[in-house]
Design a protein around this motif. Structure first.
Motif, PDB file in Angstrom:
ATOM      1  N   VAL A 194     -12.623   0.541   3.940  1.00 52.28           N
ATOM      2  CA  VAL A 194     -12.015  -0.532   3.157  1.00 52.28           C
ATOM      3  C   VAL A 194     -11.477   0.050   1.856  1.00 52.28           C
ATOM      4  CG1 VAL A 194     -12.371  -2.757   2.050  1.00 52.28           C
ATOM      5  CG2 VAL A 194     -13.596  -2.198   4.169  1.00 52.28           C
ATOM      6  N   VAL A 195     -10.199  -0.153   1.628  1.00 50.02           N
ATOM      7  CA  VAL A 195      -9.543   0.324   0.410  1.00 50.02           C
ATOM      8  C   VAL A 195      -8.848  -0.860  -0.236  1.00 50.02           C
ATOM      9  CG1 VAL A 195      -7.846   1.902  -0.572  1.00 50.02           C
ATOM     10  CG2 VAL A 195      -9.197   2.597   1.424  1.00 50.02           C
ATOM     11  N   GLY A 196      -9.093  -1.077  -1.504  1.00 48.05           N
ATOM     12  CA  GLY A 196      -8.473  -2.180  -2.213  1.00 48.05           C
ATOM     13  C   GLY A 196      -7.060  -1.864  -2.655  1.00 48.05           C
ATOM     14  N   PHE A 197      -6.355  -2.886  -3.109  1.00 47.16           N
ATOM     15  CA  PHE A 197      -4.992  -2.700  -3.592  1.00 47.16           C
ATOM     16  C   PHE A 197      -4.973  -2.122  -5.006  1.00 47.16           C
ATOM     17  CE2 PHE A 197      -4.215  -5.817  -0.240  1.00 47.16           C
ATOM     18  CZ  PHE A 197      -3.041  -5.329   0.329  1.00 47.16           C
ATOM     19  N   MET A 198      -6.004  -2.403  -5.808  1.00 48.21           N
ATOM     20  CA  MET A 198      -6.033  -1.944  -7.192  1.00 48.21           C
ATOM     21  C   MET A 198      -6.844  -0.652  -7.280  1.00 48.21           C
ATOM     22  SD  MET A 198      -4.249  -4.398  -8.387  1.00 48.21           S
ATOM     23  CE  MET A 198      -4.322  -4.002 -10.127  1.00 48.21           C
ATOM     24  N   SER A 199      -6.299   0.330  -7.965  1.00 48.61           N
ATOM     25  CA  SER A 199      -6.991   1.600  -8.134  1.00 48.61           C
ATOM     26  C   SER A 199      -8.074   1.481  -9.206  1.00 48.61           C
ATOM     27  CB  SER A 199      -5.996   2.689  -8.517  1.00 48.61           C
ATOM     28  OG  SER A 199      -5.420   2.407  -9.782  1.00 48.61           O
ATOM     29  N   HIS A 200      -8.920   2.481  -9.267  1.00 48.86           N
ATOM     30  CA  HIS A 200     -10.006   2.476 -10.249  1.00 48.86           C
ATOM     31  C   HIS A 200      -9.443   2.515 -11.673  1.00 48.86           C
ATOM     32  CE1 HIS A 200     -13.956   3.215 -11.956  1.00 48.86           C
ATOM     33  NE2 HIS A 200     -13.466   4.266 -12.592  1.00 48.86           N
ATOM     34  N   LYS A 201      -8.390   3.266 -11.870  1.00 47.61           N
ATOM     35  CA  LYS A 201      -7.809   3.377 -13.205  1.00 47.61           C
ATOM     36  C   LYS A 201      -7.189   2.053 -13.641  1.00 47.61           C
ATOM     37  CE  LYS A 201      -4.921   6.541 -15.894  1.00 47.61           C
ATOM     38  NZ  LYS A 201      -4.060   7.748 -15.826  1.00 47.61           N
ATOM     39  N   SER A 202      -6.554   1.367 -12.736  1.00 46.67           N
ATOM     40  CA  SER A 202      -5.949   0.082 -13.093  1.00 46.67           C
ATOM     41  C   SER A 202      -7.017  -0.952 -13.434  1.00 46.67           C
ATOM     42  CB  SER A 202      -5.073  -0.423 -11.942  1.00 46.67           C
ATOM     43  OG  SER A 202      -5.849  -0.676 -10.786  1.00 46.67           O
TER      44      SER A 202
ATOM     45  N   ARG B  49       0.812  -1.224   0.000  1.00 49.42           N
ATOM     46  CA  ARG B  49       0.000   0.000   0.000  1.00 49.42           C
ATOM     47  C   ARG B  49       0.840   1.266   0.000  1.00 49.42           C
ATOM     48  NH1 ARG B  49      -5.294  -1.178   0.803  1.00 49.42           N
ATOM     49  NH2 ARG B  49      -5.816  -3.206   1.711  1.00 49.42           N
ATOM     50  N   ASP B  50       2.124   1.178   0.365  1.00 52.61           N
ATOM     51  CA  ASP B  50       2.969   2.362   0.385  1.00 52.61           C
ATOM     52  C   ASP B  50       3.573   2.675  -0.980  1.00 52.61           C
ATOM     53  OD1 ASP B  50       4.680   0.253   0.191  1.00 52.61           O
ATOM     54  OD2 ASP B  50       6.048   0.916   1.774  1.00 52.61           O
ATOM     55  N   GLY B  51       3.175   1.936  -2.014  1.00 53.82           N
ATOM     56  CA  GLY B  51       3.684   2.206  -3.359  1.00 53.82           C
ATOM     57  C   GLY B  51       4.864   1.341  -3.755  1.00 53.82           C
ATOM     58  N   THR B  52       5.157   0.301  -3.022  1.00 51.59           N
ATOM     59  CA  THR B  52       6.268  -0.593  -3.337  1.00 51.59           C
ATOM     60  C   THR B  52       5.749  -1.815  -4.095  1.00 51.59           C
ATOM     61  OG1 THR B  52       7.445   0.109  -1.347  1.00 51.59           O
ATOM     62  CG2 THR B  52       8.181  -1.924  -2.395  1.00 51.59           C
ATOM     63  N   VAL B  53       6.430  -2.157  -5.166  1.00 49.01           N
ATOM     64  CA  VAL B  53       6.122  -3.341  -5.965  1.00 49.01           C
ATOM     65  C   VAL B  53       7.390  -4.174  -6.066  1.00 49.01           C
ATOM     66  CG1 VAL B  53       5.362  -4.217  -8.200  1.00 49.01           C
ATOM     67  CG2 VAL B  53       4.352  -2.132  -7.281  1.00 49.01           C
ATOM     68  N   ILE B  54       7.284  -5.445  -5.706  1.00 50.29           N
ATOM     69  CA  ILE B  54       8.407  -6.374  -5.780  1.00 50.29           C
ATOM     70  C   ILE B  54       8.048  -7.464  -6.780  1.00 50.29           C
ATOM     71  CG2 ILE B  54       9.884  -7.981  -4.499  1.00 50.29           C
ATOM     72  CD1 ILE B  54       9.225  -6.432  -1.973  1.00 50.29           C
ATOM     73  N   SER B  55       8.894  -7.665  -7.760  1.00 49.18           N
ATOM     74  CA  SER B  55       8.699  -8.724  -8.753  1.00 49.18           C
ATOM     75  C   SER B  55       9.900  -9.653  -8.715  1.00 49.18           C
ATOM     76  CB  SER B  55       8.525  -8.136 -10.156  1.00 49.18           C
ATOM     77  OG  SER B  55       9.668  -7.415 -10.539  1.00 49.18           O
ATOM     78  N   ILE B  56       9.632 -10.948  -8.739  1.00 50.15           N
ATOM     79  CA  ILE B  56      10.677 -11.973  -8.690  1.00 50.15           C
ATOM     80  C   ILE B  56      10.463 -12.910  -9.859  1.00 50.15           C
ATOM     81  CG2 ILE B  56      11.743 -13.806  -7.320  1.00 50.15           C
ATOM     82  CD1 ILE B  56      10.635 -12.479  -4.829  1.00 50.15           C
ATOM     83  N   HIS B  57      11.515 -13.064 -10.664  1.00 49.94           N
ATOM     84  CA  HIS B  57      11.477 -13.972 -11.804  1.00 49.94           C
ATOM     85  C   HIS B  57      12.644 -14.938 -11.674  1.00 49.94           C
ATOM     86  CE1 HIS B  57      11.368 -15.293 -16.060  1.00 49.94           C
ATOM     87  NE2 HIS B  57      10.110 -14.959 -15.995  1.00 49.94           N
ATOM     88  N   PRO B  58      12.436 -16.245 -11.888  1.00 48.04           N
ATOM     89  CA  PRO B  58      13.520 -17.206 -11.644  1.00 48.04           C
ATOM     90  C   PRO B  58      14.697 -17.094 -12.589  1.00 48.04           C
ATOM     91  CG  PRO B  58      11.607 -18.309 -12.606  1.00 48.04           C
ATOM     92  CD  PRO B  58      11.178 -16.916 -12.268  1.00 48.04           C
ATOM     93  N   GLU B  59      14.528 -16.472 -13.742  1.00 47.95           N
ATOM     94  CA  GLU B  59      15.640 -16.344 -14.674  1.00 47.95           C
ATOM     95  C   GLU B  59      16.621 -15.278 -14.176  1.00 47.95           C
ATOM     96  OE1 GLU B  59      16.271 -18.258 -17.226  1.00 47.95           O
ATOM     97  OE2 GLU B  59      14.461 -19.419 -16.802  1.00 47.95           O
ATOM     98  N   PRO B  60      17.927 -15.565 -14.213  1.00 49.58           N
ATOM     99  CA  PRO B  60      18.913 -14.597 -13.693  1.00 49.58           C
ATOM    100  C   PRO B  60      19.194 -13.454 -14.653  1.00 49.58           C
ATOM    101  CG  PRO B  60      20.036 -16.544 -14.499  1.00 49.58           C
ATOM    102  CD  PRO B  60      18.561 -16.822 -14.650  1.00 49.58           C
TER     103      PRO B  60
END
Length: 623
Positions: free
Chosen positions: A490-498, A361-372
């Motif tokens: 109640v606030v969702g993780f996805m915004s209306h625009k998304s 919710r603080d604006g952080t996105v973490i993505s993990i992909h197994p390929e190096p």
């Protein structure tokens, strides 16, 4: 009381040491949660260094006596007794993990703050490529790090703190390594169940979205066109998976000695040696923790003599069971390799790999992909470098998640286009000249299409859930029985625009799934058409043979009669061959219409319908 996500024995005692149980091993609270797990040397009242009783010193199973402890002679009897008791407790607690066979039904979740997690997952090591992107509508910052730099970055609070202008931080991790994931999980307090999905995920697991109080977790299977040398099954001949490959309810394989000593010259493990050479007392220390002794250290226990003790018998049974499991797994892998070798041919090389997303919710996105590497997410990085894109102008983290989902779906569209090309190619071959080789290729292609539909269909459900049930699932996380949460908004993780942009991704997934259904039906229809055509040709051959047999049946009968070798035969001696044809021709005129009555009737009806059609057309033209 045993701690959460820790191993415990039959009496409920924790197999991993608790801070309050460690005598003379006081560590600061901030260091206890450090992602590096620095091991401090215990302090002794006599001023001598005493090894940590729970540190797994590497000891040969064939050694008859334990290694001497430095400063042992200078310790008081009470301290010697405490150290001895601690070692025995560690051995028994560690051995109970093996004797109870705690694999199926293990504690769910992976908590990197526990020493047991280090013991079970520290063998997962890989040189990762980590990119940290900070951006807003006016500014952006890009930086790449190695494993060591990223671990130090996560451990340094001042360095990892975001600047005021940063609206979104994207941590893009390429590769799977325990030190990296442990550092980021402790920094952002990732849920243990989400980490379990990261480490225990199979390449064919269903895509899903899990809602937690601190973050949203997404696991999506990425489908992209692979290299020509890449196997369609998802395994390359040149590389192996760094994941455990075990089901969700099973623990990973115990760490082997060669994995534990990987990267250490000569196999000599030093208690004070760190992974990157930093002092063990440093805040960014990445000391390699050794596992607690799990196996008994005497020869009789290793031999597994049944009459020696119960522990030896349990150990022998455990080793036998582990051997049987490994043999069955190896046999299954051999069968899979054999099948893949038989399927070699004109296949579409599709590379299937999971991607894990964490949205905070603080604006952080973490993505993990197994390929190096970060080749998969290069288009998103290029969009973030441009100021006039929707990602930059909105500075919405949920839109970044949408962009990653859209990228995954676009790569899947490329796979669908390639399958369309293959289907058209096989259809042309079947229509020109059906061959069994083409039928074989269609059979393999149909199986691949069914597999891809199984792995792609959950993505459609995931996207629909993000659009429709995002707020409802967030509301389910709030305990409404607590009066303090009565007026909580109640606030969702996805915004209306998304959610609006996700509708386009949903349409693309609908097209992908319908295309897979269509290609599967076409391939099956082509296979049926080939066999039906072969059956029709066989029927035609049999019909021609039957017709020839009927025509020559009277002639064959008369030929056999006139060919009899009798001395007194009036039909032969007193007549010419004209008598043969006088009998054969009327007989053929009678037999052929009788046997071909149904065929002649169909021909008559066909001619009649043809004439009626022509008359109707003539009358229509005259009118």
């Amino acid at each position: 009381m045993p701690r959460e996500n820790s191993f415990s024995d039959s009496e409920g005692r924790s197999l991993t040491p608790d801070p309050e149980d460690e005598i003379h091993y006081e560590e600061p609270a901030a260091e206890a949660a450090s992602p590096t797990y620095s091991i401090r040397t215990p302090w002794s009242p006599t001023g001598h260094t005493v090894p940590h009783p729970f540190s797994a010193s590497r000891r040969s199973l064939h050694s008859r006596a334990p290694h001497p402890i430095p400063g042992w002679q200078n310790l008081t009897p009470k301290e010697k007794f405490r150290i001895t008791v601690r070692r025995v407790m560690a051995m028994h607690r560690g051995a109970s993990i093996l004797t109870t066979g705690g694999r199926v039904g293990a504690e769910p979740g992976v908590d990197p703050r526990r020493a047991s997690a280090d013991a079970l997952y520290s063998h997962i090591s890989q040189d990762c490529v980590i990119e940290v992107v900070d951006y807003s509508a006016v500014r952006s910052s890009f930086g790449r790090m190695t494993n060591k730099e990223f671990v130090n970055f996560m451990g340094d609070k001042s360095a990892s703190q975001r600047e005021p202008w940063v609206k979104v931080r994207w941590i893009n991790i390429g590769g799977m390594s325990w030190d990296v994931i442990k550092a980021v999980s402790i920094k952002y307090n990732l849920h243990p169940l989400a980490l379990e999905d990261v480490f225990h995920g199979h390449k064919q697991n269903r895509s899903k979205a899990d809602y937690y109080s601190r973050h949203l977790f997404l696991r999506i299977l990425c489908h992209e066109l692979g290299d020509p040398d890449y196997s369609p099954s998802g395994h390359s001949a040149a590389q192996g998976s760094t994941l455990t490959g075990e089901p969700r309810s099973m623990s990973p394989e115990p760490m082997r000695d060669e994995d534990r000593l990987n990267g250490v010259k000569g196999g000599d493990v030093d208690e004070e040696k760190t992974m990157y050479g930093t002092p063990p007392t440093s805040r960014q220390s990445t000391t390699k923790r050794r596992r607690n002794p799990l196996l008994p250290t005497n020869r009789r226990d290793v031999d597994g003599m049944p009459k020696a003790s119960n522990s030896a018998s349990n150990l022998a049974r455990l080793l036998k069971r582990e051997g049987d499991v490994k043999d069955a797994r190896k046999e299954r892998q051999v069968e899979e390799v054999s099948i893949e070798a038989l399927k070699q041919g004109e296949r579409v090389n599709v590379k299937v790999s999971p991607m894990f997303l964490f949205l905070f919710r603080d604006g952080t996105v973490i993505s993990i992909h197994p390929e190096p590497d970060l080749d998969f997410t290069v288009p998103i990085t290029q969009r973030l470098r441009s100021r006039d894109t929707v990602l930059r102008t909105s500075a919405d983290p949920s839109l970044l998640v949408h962009a990653l989902l859209d990228l995954i779906v676009d790569r899947s569209l490329q796979v669908i286009d390639e399958y369309h090309t293959k289907i058209n190619k096989f259809e042309r071959r079947i229509l020109l000249k059906p061959k069994m080789r083409t039928v074989r290729e269609l059979h393999i292609l149909s199986g691949d299409l069914i597999l891809h539909k199984r792995t792609l269909e959950p993505i459609k459900t995931l996207i629909y859930g993000l659009r429709r049930y995002d707020v409802d699932r967030c509301a389910a996380l709030i305990d409404m029985s607590d009066p303090a949460n009565a007026n909580t908004k109640v606030v969702g993780f996805m915004s209306h625009k998304s959610k609006i942009y996700l509708a386009d991704v949903f349409d693309h997934m609908e097209y992908i799934l319908t295309s897979l259904d269509m290609f599967t039906s076409i391939s099956e229809n082509l296979i049926d058409y080939t066999f039906n055509l072969a059956s029709y040709e066989m029927n035609e051959v049999m019909r021609r043979l039957t017709l020839a047999t009927i025509i020559f049946l009277p002639l064959t009968l008369l030929t056999g009669y006139f060919g009899m070798n009798f001395e007194a035969m009036w039909s032969v001696q007193n007549n010419s061959d004209w008598l043969f044809w006088k009998i054969a021709i009327p007989l053929m005129i009678f037999i052929i219409p009788v046997f071909m009555y149904s065929d002649l009737t169909r021909v008559f009806h066909f001619i009649q319908k043809k004439m009626v059609t022509k008359q109707a057309v003539k009358q229509y033209k005259r009118a």
